[in-house]
Design an enzyme around this catalytic site. Structure first.
Site, PDB file in Angstrom:
ATOM      1  N   ARG A 172       0.830  -1.211   0.000  1.00  0.00           N
ATOM      2  CA  ARG A 172       0.000   0.000   0.000  1.00  0.00           C
ATOM      3  C   ARG A 172       0.863   1.259   0.000  1.00  0.00           C
ATOM      4  O   ARG A 172       0.565   2.236  -0.679  1.00  0.00           O
ATOM      5  CB  ARG A 172      -0.958  -0.017   1.199  1.00  0.00           C
ATOM      6  N   TYR A 228      -6.536  -0.018  -7.036  1.00  0.00           N
ATOM      7  CA  TYR A 228      -5.978  -1.318  -6.620  1.00  0.00           C
ATOM      8  C   TYR A 228      -5.272  -1.275  -5.263  1.00  0.00           C
ATOM      9  O   TYR A 228      -5.141  -0.226  -4.670  1.00  0.00           O
ATOM     10  CB  TYR A 228      -5.124  -1.968  -7.709  1.00  0.00           C
ATOM     11  N   GLU A 229      -4.938  -2.448  -4.783  1.00  0.00           N
ATOM     12  CA  GLU A 229      -4.340  -2.624  -3.450  1.00  0.00           C
ATOM     13  C   GLU A 229      -5.256  -2.071  -2.354  1.00  0.00           C
ATOM     14  O   GLU A 229      -4.800  -1.470  -1.376  1.00  0.00           O
ATOM     15  CB  GLU A 229      -2.958  -1.955  -3.422  1.00  0.00           C
ATOM     16  N   GLY A 230      -6.560  -2.327  -2.535  1.00  0.00           N
ATOM     17  CA  GLY A 230      -7.561  -1.765  -1.610  1.00  0.00           C
ATOM     18  C   GLY A 230      -7.983  -0.406  -2.122  1.00  0.00           C
ATOM     19  O   GLY A 230      -7.167   0.530  -2.105  1.00  0.00           O
TER      20      GLY A 230
END
Lengths: 594, 594
Positions: A294, A435-437
């Site tokens: 993140r 992306y990545e949450g």
């Protein structure tokens, strides 16, 4: 469309704002001395400037292709990757006894910025391998490390992360990929994964897929999920790529941007894999790499913004249109002399520096949170890192889109023409908030796990730091610094007010205001860190070391951020305190277009 | 990816907020009765929903092609254009004695919204013809009207506007295209024009180019520019396309979006043309169409936002992920039940309604400013229109990009995949803040010509209107309305404060804060008009006419805008008052990436 890695700006953020020296002081990085920092950054800059940046636009235009399970990356990517491997960059932030360079994560973060800035599509490959290395170090067995770690750390092999399925995106627990025991300690993995970054490519001899799947005894939801190592080629007796595993890329996404990055649909058809970590501990293993992944996506936001900015600045310094105010001659003048353009560029620059400071602050605290001797100090740094992660990811990626869009605008009509390159940065930047949450997930993480779980203690520590810097500014001998404090203080007050509101609010109200709260927290953190930089710059001014103009520029940039983002920060309180009812009570019908 | 024109929402904005009936009351539109409005809008909606919308995504994917000067538009565009012509839509807002439908501009604006919403690439063709018709009506000779007006108004022929050259964008006065007299009243036009929307295509029998060029006696700058009618085919003795003129499309731009719209580089090689309006009066002739063209681009912002919103709403109502708070069962629930998604959709909806209200208010005042009997009232409406134009253009197109980007975000990973269609809306939307005068130019127009020229009189009238609506809300029997006033008042105070500052500021300071000032003016105007709508909705609630839920929804939407955009509006004061010095005094070196 050229790119010059801003080594000096990166060093200022690392050394003067994020206090990189404190990492050196831990003594756990014998390979690391401050003297080494410029050398490392300069070498990384050469790779970024001379090798990766020139491939960026052509890579976007050409994109990747898939034929019979084989992915071809854009011209030049394979050679560039070989140079990346040659430099040993993949191991930069990992221990020397595992084949790494033994340097802090904070320097890894700087490398990452340059990779993403110079060529985001390319940089995604190394970013994914970074995450896999962290998982292998954290939960891999000795045998797994022997087999995979060295090869991935050298860059000889790459790695991927397989989470998402068509029905399981933000809700990872809904995944359906199955793992069944083969009886020999290995597992047969079957299922389809989507959005697999660098899932298949032609740059490395092997690809190690880390795949989340459910074992037969796995409960529904996230608790029944396990993580598996599933290599493209099974390592043979010599550890070299052997038998082809039963997995393949069956599709390439047609995306808005990052065309040079192969985003694959992967099919696992009873593919052989091995548990990485314990059964049912897949989510925990994944969260190990989550913090750094993140943060790296946040760094992408900074990187793409920097790239877009350099291009817009160069254009504004070159393009002549009309007569600018306060100029003696009739022009035409370069558009940088027009106030609206100059202000746009100054705001872009200030936002980038704020985002950079947030990321490097998080990275240094990540190093300290892992390596500090003193348990309290270590825990403090870990709390700060945890607090900063959702802010770095979401604030910096939203900023990346915002700045890339401003970059298009500075170009006028040329910005909309693909050949100019400005549009690519906007298209590329748009994935990072997703992306990545998603950034919505980050906001929920901030107001839920990061705020509510400790009753706001970590946020309170941040606010305390901000107040200390306000004091430092007020008491400065330089009259420009109290002006910064005048803008930082009300923004900090607003953050404190919002934090109290959040802590008292119902879960539902907290969720409704989460995104605006994260924005405020990012504005204040960014503004605070730029003020920390201004205080450091004022110290340098006194030292009279020949860097006066650079130091003065840091104060001017902090002032731009203060007078724009910080003066507006308190305006977010309304949206933060909006609450659940105004959007839910009127009913869904309110939302219909009639 | 379907689209349903929001006829009821459009009617509410036209009738309840913008007071369309006042246009009827002028008596100059005998063809127009309120009863006709729904019928017209429903017919336009059929074209938009059933003919244009289905071509939007395929048109983006296919794009246009150019071979030997011939441009081929995407499959279906030619047929769709024929249906547009068949419906007589091109003449909607023009007098019946010239072949039009004799309806107000405000209804033209509604048609334009549907065209742009359903298919922005297609809608650009008709938009350009609208502008040319206005110029011909305003400054064309009888002979020119006879030759061109009917054909363009029927849609049989299309028209273009040729301003931009490689060295002359925002600075139109720098153009180099030459016009030399042929001695027979015609002129020979030579030069290259870029970014010519629908400059060449296969949908109509002839294309009438309006070209800005400099005559031999033309002074440098804008004062030496004249406007010419330069047909692709010279009309023959029967007024039909005859001899091919010496002009052609020599290039098609490769753009970020609106791929279905052919953006041409046009080469004029001694092409035959005729003066439209007087020599040296080209800029004046161009400004005639500017107000309506700028308003139409603002409407594009609303249209693309509406399209993106409808798609995001449908996705959020269909896509299931995780368990939402306050739900009884375990889910998975449609993501519209998650507060962060619901808030995002509510904010999108509120911003669109605000933008729509701004545009239709401007359009109605444009009609009144042209047709009111009373000279004072007429002048008042003209001032209001003039004030609204830069706000409608810039605020609504920035909003369009913003909302389209939020639409991508609601889709999560799917939003970045081109097949979903959400990305196209963002790519398409990004041109609108650039063309027809960049949004920076609009802001300069607002703080310069629109504010400073009358000492803030028109803005003062607007603020007066806002204060009246605040009173109306405070005194309402519905307790939800004083809550709106509580948010509108400080925003209005901030606008008044900012306006005073702007009027006292130096030209340089005013220019530096122009963009933020326009943003504030748009926030306040949008919020005000939604409150006007809320007051009207409350009146309807009392009428008990079976439309309660729709009326209540208008109040709920006004409240969302009030609690988000309006509560944040005063936060713009810092950036508005930033001034020239903070960005210029530190010197250009501050902006360098080091």
């Amino acid at each position: 469309m050229s790119y010059r890695a801003p080594v000096r700006d990166i060093r200022f953020a690392l050394e003067e704002i994020a206090a990189l020296d404190s990492v050196k002081a831990t003594g756990v990085f014998p390979e690391f001395s401050s003297d080494l920092t410029p050398a490392i950054l300069d070498e990384a800059a050469k790779l970024a400037n001379d090798v990766l940046a020139p491939l960026n636009w052509a890579g976007d235009q050409q994109g990747c292709s898939l034929k019979d399970g084989v992915v071809t990356t854009p011209d030049g990517f394979k050679d560039a990757y070989a140079q990346y491997v040659e430099g040993g960059w993949q191991g930069l932030q990992f221990p020397t006894d595992m084949g790494g360079m033994g340097l802090p994560k904070a320097l890894g973060c700087a490398l990452m910025e340059m990779l993403q800035s110079s060529n985001m599509a390319f940089g995604l490959g190394p970013m994914l391998s970074f995450g896999a290395i962290e998982s292998l170090i954290a939960v891999g067995t000795d045998e797994q490390r022997d087999l995979y770690l060295g090869k991935i750390m050298s860059g000889e092999w790459t790695a991927t992360m397989n989470l998402t399925e068509p029905g399981a995106g933000s809700d990872v627990g809904a995944l359906r990929t199955k793992a069944e025991p083969n009886g020999d300690g290995s597992w047969a993995i079957s299922g389809q994964k989507i959005y697999i970054t660098w899932g298949e490519h032609d740059c490395a001899d092997n690809i190690i897929h880390l795949v989340l799947a459910r074992t037969p005894d796995g409960a529904a939801g996230t608790k029944g999920i396990s993580l598996f190592i599933v290599p493209k080629f099974l390592p043979d007796a010599n550890g070299e790529p052997g038998e082809r595993n039963t997995l393949q890329a069956i599709g390439l996404e047609h995306k808005m941007g990052i065309h040079g990055s192969p985003t694959c649909t992967m099919e696992y058809d009873g593919a052989k894999g091995w548990l990485l970590g314990d059964e049912f501990m897949g989510m925990a293993a994944m969260f190990i790499m989550m913090n750094s992944a993140r943060l790296n996506v946040g760094v992408q936001g900074v990187g793409i913004a920097e790239r877009a900015y350099q291009q817009a600045l160069a254009y504004a310094q070159d393009r002549k249109q009309g007569r600018a105010i306060n100029m003696d001659d009739h022009g035409p003048h370069e558009i940088i002399h027009h106030p609206d353009i100059r202000r746009t560029l100054a705001v872009m620059k200030a936002k980038i520096e704020a985002g950079r400071a947030i990321c490097y602050h998080a990275a240094v605290e990540a190093d300290l949170g892992e390596h500090m001797d003193d348990a309290d100090e270590k825990a403090w740094s870990k709390r700060r890192e945890d607090l900063m992660i959702p802010i770095a990811k979401a604030w910096c990626t939203d900023m990346g889109v915002d700045v890339a869009s401003m970059g298009v605008q500075v170009h006028g009509g040329m910005g909309f023409i693909e050949e100019t390159g400005a549009a690519q940065h906007l298209r590329d930047s748009r994935i990072a908030p997703i992306y990545e949450g998603t950034n919505g997930i980050q906001a929920i993480d901030l107001v839920g796990r990061k705020l509510a779980r400790d009753g706001g203690a970590a946020m309170g520590e941040l606010i305390e730091d901000v107040r200390q810097t306000i004091e430092d500014c007020i008491t400065s001998s330089n009259p420009e610094l109290p002006v910064l404090a005048d803008a930082l203080k009300p923004a900090c007050d607003a953050l404190e007010d919002a934090t109290k509101w959040m802590l008292d609010a119902s879960d539902a109200d907290r969720l409704a205001g989460a995104t605006a709260y994260l924005k405020l927290a990012g504005d204040v953190t960014g503004g605070w860190l730029l003020c920390v930089g201004a205080v450091a710059a004022q110290r340098k001014l006194k030292e009279d070391d020949g860097e006066e103009s650079y130091a003065q520029a840091r104060i001017a940039i902090a002032n731009i951020f203060a007078q724009t983002a910080l003066t507006g920060a308190a305006g977010l309180l309304g949206e933060i305190k909006l609450g659940y009812d105004p959007v839910f009570a009127p009913g869904e019908a309110v939302l219909a277009s009639a």
